[in-house]
Scaffold this motif. Structure first.
Motif, PDB file in Angstrom:
ATOM      1  N   MET A 184      43.432  32.096  42.183  1.00 47.17           N
ATOM      2  CA  MET A 184      42.740  33.036  41.821  1.00 47.17           C
ATOM      3  C   MET A 184      40.812  32.715  40.345  1.00 47.17           C
ATOM      4  SD  MET A 184      42.641  36.487  41.686  1.00 47.17           S
ATOM      5  CE  MET A 184      41.835  37.807  41.435  1.00 47.17           C
ATOM      6  N   ARG A 185      41.302  32.283  39.547  1.00 43.63           N
ATOM      7  CA  ARG A 185      40.299  31.375  38.937  1.00 43.63           C
ATOM      8  C   ARG A 185      38.910  30.871  39.625  1.00 43.63           C
ATOM      9  NH1 ARG A 185      40.777  26.283  34.526  1.00 43.63           N
ATOM     10  NH2 ARG A 185      38.819  26.571  33.169  1.00 43.63           N
ATOM     11  N   ARG A 186      39.800  30.300  41.360  1.00 46.87           N
ATOM     12  CA  ARG A 186      38.649  29.628  42.545  1.00 46.87           C
ATOM     13  C   ARG A 186      37.609  30.634  42.508  1.00 46.87           C
ATOM     14  NH1 ARG A 186      42.808  26.274  43.595  1.00 46.87           N
ATOM     15  NH2 ARG A 186      42.585  27.928  45.705  1.00 46.87           N
ATOM     16  N   THR A 187      38.326  31.549  42.718  1.00 40.47           N
ATOM     17  CA  THR A 187      37.929  33.527  43.663  1.00 40.47           C
ATOM     18  C   THR A 187      36.576  34.031  42.460  1.00 40.47           C
ATOM     19  OG1 THR A 187      40.103  33.528  44.592  1.00 40.47           O
ATOM     20  CG2 THR A 187      38.584  35.546  44.399  1.00 40.47           C
ATOM     21  N   LEU A 188      37.280  33.861  41.285  1.00 42.99           N
ATOM     22  CA  LEU A 188      36.566  34.571  40.096  1.00 42.99           C
ATOM     23  C   LEU A 188      35.073  34.074  39.542  1.00 42.99           C
ATOM     24  CD1 LEU A 188      39.513  35.807  37.426  1.00 42.99           C
ATOM     25  CD2 LEU A 188      37.505  37.038  39.088  1.00 42.99           C
ATOM     26  N   CYS A 189      35.406  32.183  39.711  1.00 35.74           N
ATOM     27  CA  CYS A 189      34.372  31.303  40.000  1.00 35.74           C
ATOM     28  C   CYS A 189      32.899  31.776  41.500  1.00 35.74           C
ATOM     29  CB  CYS A 189      34.552  29.920  39.971  1.00 35.74           C
ATOM     30  SG  CYS A 189      35.348  29.700  38.461  1.00 35.74           S
ATOM     31  N   PHE A 190      33.781  31.932  41.989  1.00 36.03           N
ATOM     32  CA  PHE A 190      33.073  32.200  43.160  1.00 36.03           C
ATOM     33  C   PHE A 190      32.075  33.552  43.401  1.00 36.03           C
ATOM     34  CE2 PHE A 190      32.824  33.144  48.185  1.00 36.03           C
ATOM     35  CZ  PHE A 190      31.311  31.754  47.929  1.00 36.03           C
ATOM     36  N   ALA A 191      32.838  34.879  42.532  1.00 36.70           N
ATOM     37  CA  ALA A 191      32.483  35.519  42.372  1.00 36.70           C
ATOM     38  C   ALA A 191      31.394  35.844  41.920  1.00 36.70           C
ATOM     39  CB  ALA A 191      33.503  37.093  42.323  1.00 36.70           C
ATOM     40  N   ARG A 192      31.692  35.566  40.389  1.00 40.75           N
ATOM     41  CA  ARG A 192      30.076  35.321  39.170  1.00 40.75           C
ATOM     42  C   ARG A 192      29.325  34.485  40.011  1.00 40.75           C
ATOM     43  NH1 ARG A 192      34.812  34.078  35.546  1.00 40.75           N
ATOM     44  NH2 ARG A 192      34.618  31.928  35.552  1.00 40.75           N
ATOM     45  N   ARG A 193      29.115  33.724  41.235  1.00 45.63           N
ATOM     46  CA  ARG A 193      28.095  32.858  41.415  1.00 45.63           C
ATOM     47  C   ARG A 193      27.411  33.670  42.160  1.00 45.63           C
ATOM     48  NH1 ARG A 193      26.833  32.038  46.778  1.00 45.63           N
ATOM     49  NH2 ARG A 193      24.881  31.321  46.920  1.00 45.63           N
ATOM     50  N   ARG A 233      40.674  34.032  51.537  1.00 44.67           N
ATOM     51  CA  ARG A 233      40.800  34.915  50.597  1.00 44.67           C
ATOM     52  C   ARG A 233      40.023  34.547  49.897  1.00 44.67           C
ATOM     53  NH1 ARG A 233      45.894  35.340  46.962  1.00 44.67           N
ATOM     54  NH2 ARG A 233      45.154  33.278  46.370  1.00 44.67           N
ATOM     55  N   ASP A 234      39.689  33.687  49.089  1.00 43.77           N
ATOM     56  CA  ASP A 234      38.922  33.265  47.912  1.00 43.77           C
ATOM     57  C   ASP A 234      37.504  33.422  48.628  1.00 43.77           C
ATOM     58  OD1 ASP A 234      41.073  32.192  46.740  1.00 43.77           O
ATOM     59  OD2 ASP A 234      40.912  30.276  47.095  1.00 43.77           O
TER      60      ASP A 234
END
Length: 248
Positions: free
Chosen positions: A1-10, A97-98
């Motif tokens: 989930m942390r990877r997903t949030l980092c990608f989403a913020r970018r 999914r990410d």
């Protein structure tokens, strides 16, 4: 989930760096709302024209504004594909999914901002505040999902130049003319009205208007069509993106 949030913020930062898209996505619908309200106030009472009254116009403009979400999604994905950014990310630990959630998560808050901006502007122009406004916003979320899915499909399959024409011109015109915002679909009737109600846009507008009026019984009749479109398009977008990812 942390990877997903980092990608989403970018992805969120990338969207915020495009002021032109933000203008058309948020300010342009508000300008339309203002102009149509001015037209409504200049019409004589004998015309019996209530289509541009705030309680009908605000939900329509809110739905129309969400068509720009498709352009945001398509431009972002197509730009990443064109710059080979996605190719480099395919070698990272990110899963399919990410990627999907990373593109989806920044778009939902933007959709909420657009709807809040439209209804806030409508209240300035005469719409009375009721808690049904929040119900109307909730009812608009499925059409936001429809537009996000269309944007993801176009961004995955088309070039950066092509998505501007498809999502920026074609989709916004379809949303405008086949939603019953500018004119009553009952006045035209026939095949035009039938096609309009087979698509999600007119159904979304009617559902939002029913929600704003507190007419619970009429909401589901139209909302179920929008939900079906949202489900089919989102699943299709995810499947197409995942397939493209495997081909790289």
């Amino acid at each position: 989930m942390r990877r997903t949030l980092c990608f989403a913020r970018r992805n969120q930062k990338e969207m915020l760096r495009d002021p032109i898209s933000l203008f058309f996505g948020i300010l342009f619908p508000i300008i339309l709302l203002f102009l149509l309200t001015v037209i409504d106030r200049s019409l004589p009472a004998e015309a019996q024209m209530d289509l541009f009254h705030a309680e009908k116009l605000a939900p329509g403009i809110a739905v129309f504004s969400l068509s720009f979400i498709a352009l945001f999604a398509a431009m972002l994905i197509a730009k990443d594909r064109g710059s080979s950014f996605l190719l480099r990310l395919y070698t990272s630990p990110l899963t399919g999914r990410d990627f999907i959630l990373g593109y989806l998560l920044p778009l939902l808050p933007m959709a909420l901002v657009q709807m809040l901006a439209c209804f806030s502007a409508a209240m300035v122009l005469g719409l009375h505040f009721t808690f049904y406004i929040f119900l109307a916003i909730a009812v608009c979320l499925p059409i936001a999902a429809v537009n996000i899915a269309i944007g993801m499909l176009c961004g995955t399959l088309l070039s950066e130049k092509a998505v501007g024409g498809v999502c920026g011109a074609l989709l916004t015109n379809l949303s405008a003319w086949l939603s019953g915002i500018w004119f009553s679909l009952d006045l035209i009737g026939g095949a035009f009205k039938t096609v309009a109600y087979l698509l999600p846009f007119a159904n979304a507008v009617d559902a939002a208007r029913a929600a704003l009026a507190g007419n619970y019984g009429a909401i589901w009749t139209n909302l179920r069509v929008v939900l079906l479109w949202a489900l089919v398009l989102l699943l299709t977008a995810i499947a197409v993106f995942a397939k493209k990812m495997k081909l790289k």
